[in-house]
Scaffold this motif. Structure first.
Motif, short mmCIF file in Angstrom:
data_model
loop_
_atom_site.label_atom_id
_atom_site.label_comp_id
_atom_site.label_asym_id
_atom_site.label_seq_id
_atom_site.Cartn_x
_atom_site.Cartn_y
_atom_site.Cartn_z
N PRO A 1 0.82 -1.22 0.00
CA PRO A 1 0.00 0.00 0.00
C PRO A 1 0.85 1.26 0.00
O PRO A 1 1.85 1.36 0.71
N ARG A 2 0.40 2.24 -0.80
CA ARG A 2 1.10 3.53 -0.87
C ARG A 2 0.28 4.46 -1.74
O ARG A 2 -0.67 4.04 -2.41
N ILE A 3 0.68 5.71 -1.77
CA ILE A 3 0.10 6.71 -2.67
C ILE A 3 1.24 7.59 -3.16
O ILE A 3 2.13 7.96 -2.38
N GLY A 4 1.23 7.92 -4.43
CA GLY A 4 2.27 8.77 -4.99
C GLY A 4 2.32 8.65 -6.50
O GLY A 4 1.67 7.78 -7.09
N PHE A 5 3.10 9.51 -7.12
CA PHE A 5 3.29 9.43 -8.57
C PHE A 5 4.08 8.17 -8.91
O PHE A 5 4.77 7.59 -8.08
N ARG B 1 -16.25 15.86 -5.03
CA ARG B 1 -16.16 14.43 -4.76
C ARG B 1 -14.82 14.20 -4.04
O ARG B 1 -13.89 15.00 -4.15
N TYR B 2 -14.73 13.06 -3.34
CA TYR B 2 -13.57 12.81 -2.50
C TYR B 2 -13.08 11.37 -2.69
O TYR B 2 -13.89 10.44 -2.83
N LEU B 3 -11.79 11.23 -2.70
CA LEU B 3 -11.14 9.93 -2.64
C LEU B 3 -10.33 9.88 -1.35
O LEU B 3 -9.46 10.74 -1.14
N ILE B 4 -10.62 8.91 -0.51
CA ILE B 4 -9.92 8.77 0.77
C ILE B 4 -9.04 7.53 0.68
O ILE B 4 -9.54 6.41 0.56
N ALA B 5 -7.74 7.75 0.71
CA ALA B 5 -6.77 6.65 0.62
C ALA B 5 -6.29 6.31 2.03
O ALA B 5 -5.64 7.13 2.69
N GLU B 6 -6.63 5.13 2.48
CA GLU B 6 -6.17 4.64 3.78
C GLU B 6 -5.05 3.63 3.54
O GLU B 6 -5.29 2.52 3.06
N VAL B 7 -3.82 4.04 3.84
CA VAL B 7 -2.63 3.23 3.56
C VAL B 7 -2.19 2.60 4.87
O VAL B 7 -1.27 3.07 5.53
#
Length: 609
Positions: A71-75, A130-136
């Motif tokens: 799990p992660r978020i980023g380019f 609108r919303y995107l919630i990323a739970e990492v």
């Protein structure tokens, strides 16, 4: 106490590398490069991974949100193969987010969760958000699509529209994630926020620590969002050791290291780095990990590039286990079956060594028929072929008899056992050779799976197994009527020569027997499963660097990858012959040279085209 922190498996296992500090670093990068950007495309290459194609003044970027095994978020700059039919969650995001603008990205407190806000329009054409919630959060990671609970008068509450992973009452009794419900933050940990800490509060927490308690564990147990590597770095900055117990430091000393790391987050002064041990990534963080004095520390200007290096192989392994679970299960069962069969056959072959004894017993009974009679259970007969020089006498053999048979019938019984053992030795030897050949073939499929990169590669492996006689064990598989031409990996050597590399047996056969010309050079790692590699000459003579590059590619795409001084056989392609009736990818050759190379994964990757 350790003055340096070695790259140990124990510490890596305990790491929570993508911690809240790393998430803060990624949120800062997204805000800097993509805020105000328009969503051009939404993709879902994996069941737990979403990619947003964003176009902003800084150019086009792909924002990856992974809620799976890594799990992660980023380019990201890594390419992904999208399925032919998009999943429902992806279709929903395309409906509502295509054309939307990224208005804001914030981290939810100091937790491993971030909220992306998009300005868009509803079905009636009115402006909305609108919303995107990323739970990492490790195995609890999720991606939730939400909207304002009261669209006409937003009050901060969000209503869940959909989620990548729906959580109902049977999954969790504490927190449910279901469409239509009001979104709630994940349950808070009983820990303090390091960004809100001050020296007095830190000293109060430190006062309750036992004297022998390690300081890094104190930080991990009292403060949220900090990984084990960052906690050790805080202790190392303060004490120049990583396992300092509380008795050898005070609150003011440890606060210096704690504040040095936390200040980078407050001031957005990130310095992402990657720790490599022998060229292999073992740790990363949003700040320099000076504790690893015996390892290479590689800094990165952009954290997303670091994450691409760290997660590239890990993502590939995760995708492999997801997509190729049926193949791995089939191969594992096949390997176990063959090994068990070979053990049984080798045991029977050992019993066949008694064939000469059976013949000897039959001969002795025949020679002494006049001394024997029906009803005898055993008899000791002199063996005139066994002379004992020490005693000066011939040996005596004790032979067991069947009391129900005549002496002549007992002799025939031993002759039959001799003939059976003699024939079994020949057949068992042949069966063992076939079993070992099939086991070698299974190992080549295992090796091909490690090099599979796309769904097409896995489809070729499935088709190969189907056509190689494993159809009865592949339930539900339907072989395609027309198999497309295999797509092999291509490389460019320093001298400008093209190198083709097969990633499975079908590609190996295609390269060796269809594409290879008589003056091209063929490479293969010696004595181990691996890829067929072809150095295309186009009528020119390659240089030493080109031969070395091709040999490195062959060594890298083999079971011996990761070793040093790996022997690689190479010869003209016209001297490679297919084994008559053999499995796909099996060849024979004789007139070859052998090169010894130590492959460099980065160099091989740089040559790929």
């Amino acid at each position: 106490m350790k003055q340096t922190s070695p790259c140990s498996a124990r510490e890596r296992k305990q790491s929570m590398a993508f911690d809240a500090g790393m998430l803060a670093c990624m949120v800062h990068e997204i805000r800097t490069a993509a805020l105000g950007g328009r969503i051009e495309r939404v993709m879902q290459p994996e069941r737990d991974e979403i990619i947003l194609q964003i176009r902003s003044f800084a150019g086009g970027r792909r924002l990856l949100i992974n809620a799976g095994a890594n799990p992660r978020i980023g380019f990201t700059g890594l390419s992904r193969e999208n399925p032919q039919q998009a999943p429902m969650f992806c279709m929903l995001l395309r409906k509502y987010l295509t054309g939307a603008r990224l208005a804001d990205v914030v981290q939810n407190g100091f937790e491993r969760a971030a909220t992306l806000t998009f300005d868009t329009r509803d079905e009636m054409g009115f402006a909305c958000r609108r919303y995107l919630i990323a739970e990492v959060m490790g195995k609890y990671s999720n991606l939730i699509f939400a909207e304002d609970a009261v669209p006409d008068a937003p009050d901060g509450r969000l209503r869940i529209v959909s989620a990548l992973k729906v959580v109902d009452f049977t999954t969790s009794s504490q927190r449910q994630v279901l469409p239509g419900m009001i979104y709630e933050n994940p349950p808070a940990q009983d820990k303090r926020n390091p960004l809100a800490e001050d020296p007095d509060g830190f000293a109060a927490q430190y006062a309750a620590v036992p004297p022998d308690y390690p300081l890094d564990k104190f930080i991990l147990s009292r403060y949220c969002g900090i990984s084990a590597a960052v906690a050790r770095e805080m202790v190392f900055i303060a004490t120049r050791h990583t396992d300092t117990p509380a008795r050898y430091a005070d609150a003011a000393t440890l606060w210096r290291g704690f504040e040095a790391a936390v200040r980078r987050i407050r001031e957005n002064d990130y310095a992402p780095c990657l720790v490599l041990d022998g060229g292999k990534p073992v740790e990363y963080a949003f700040l320099p990990l000076t504790q690893y004095t015996s390892c290479e520390i590689r800094p990165f200007e952009e954290a997303w590039r670091l994450l691409d290096v760290w997660f590239e192989s890990r993502d590939r392994d995760a995708r492999l286990h997801q997509r190729a679970a049926d193949i791995l299960r089939l191969l594992t069962h096949t390997e176990t079956r063959i090994r068990k069969k070979l053990d049984l056959q080798r045991s029977e072959l050992a019993d066949c060594e008694k064939a000469t004894e059976y013949k000897r017993d039959g001969d002795l009974i025949t020679a002494n028929l006049y001394r024997l009679e029906r009803g005898m259970e055993q008899v000791g007969l002199t063996d005139y072929e066994n002379w004992n020089e020490e005693t000066g006498e011939y040996g005596t053999v004790l032979i067991r008899l069947d009391r129900r048979l005549t002496p002549a019938a007992n002799a025939q019984k031993y002759y039959k056992k001799y003939a059976k053992a003699r024939n079994a030795r020949v057949e068992l030897t042949r069966q063992i050779a076939l079993g070992e050949e099939e086991l070698t073939y299974v190992y080549t499929i295992f090796d091909a799976l490690t090099h599979a990169e796309t769904a097409a590669d896995l489809a070729e492996i499935r088709d190969e197994l189907y056509r190689s006689g494993y159809a009865s064990r592949m339930k539900g598989y339907v072989a395609p009527r027309k198999q497309p031409a295999p797509v092999c990996a291509k490389f460019r050597t320093p001298g400008g020569f093209t190198v083709l590399c097969g990633k499975n047996n079908l590609q190996n056969e295609y390269i060796t027997h269809r594409l290879a010309q008589k003056n091209d050079y063929w490479f293969h790692a010696k004595g181990v499963p691996g890829s067929h590699v072809l150095l295309v000459t186009d009528g020119r003579e390659p240089g030493d660097e080109d031969f070395t590059a091709a040999a490195c590619i062959a060594a890298h795409f083999s079971k011996a990858a990761g070793g040093s001084q790996i022997p690689v056989d190479y010869l003209l392609a016209r001297n490679v012959r297919k084994v008559p009736g053999g499995k796909p990818g099996f060849v024979i050759y004789h007139t070859n040279w052998t090169a010894y190379v130590t492959p460099d994964a980065e160099r091989v990757a740089a040559m790929r085209i």
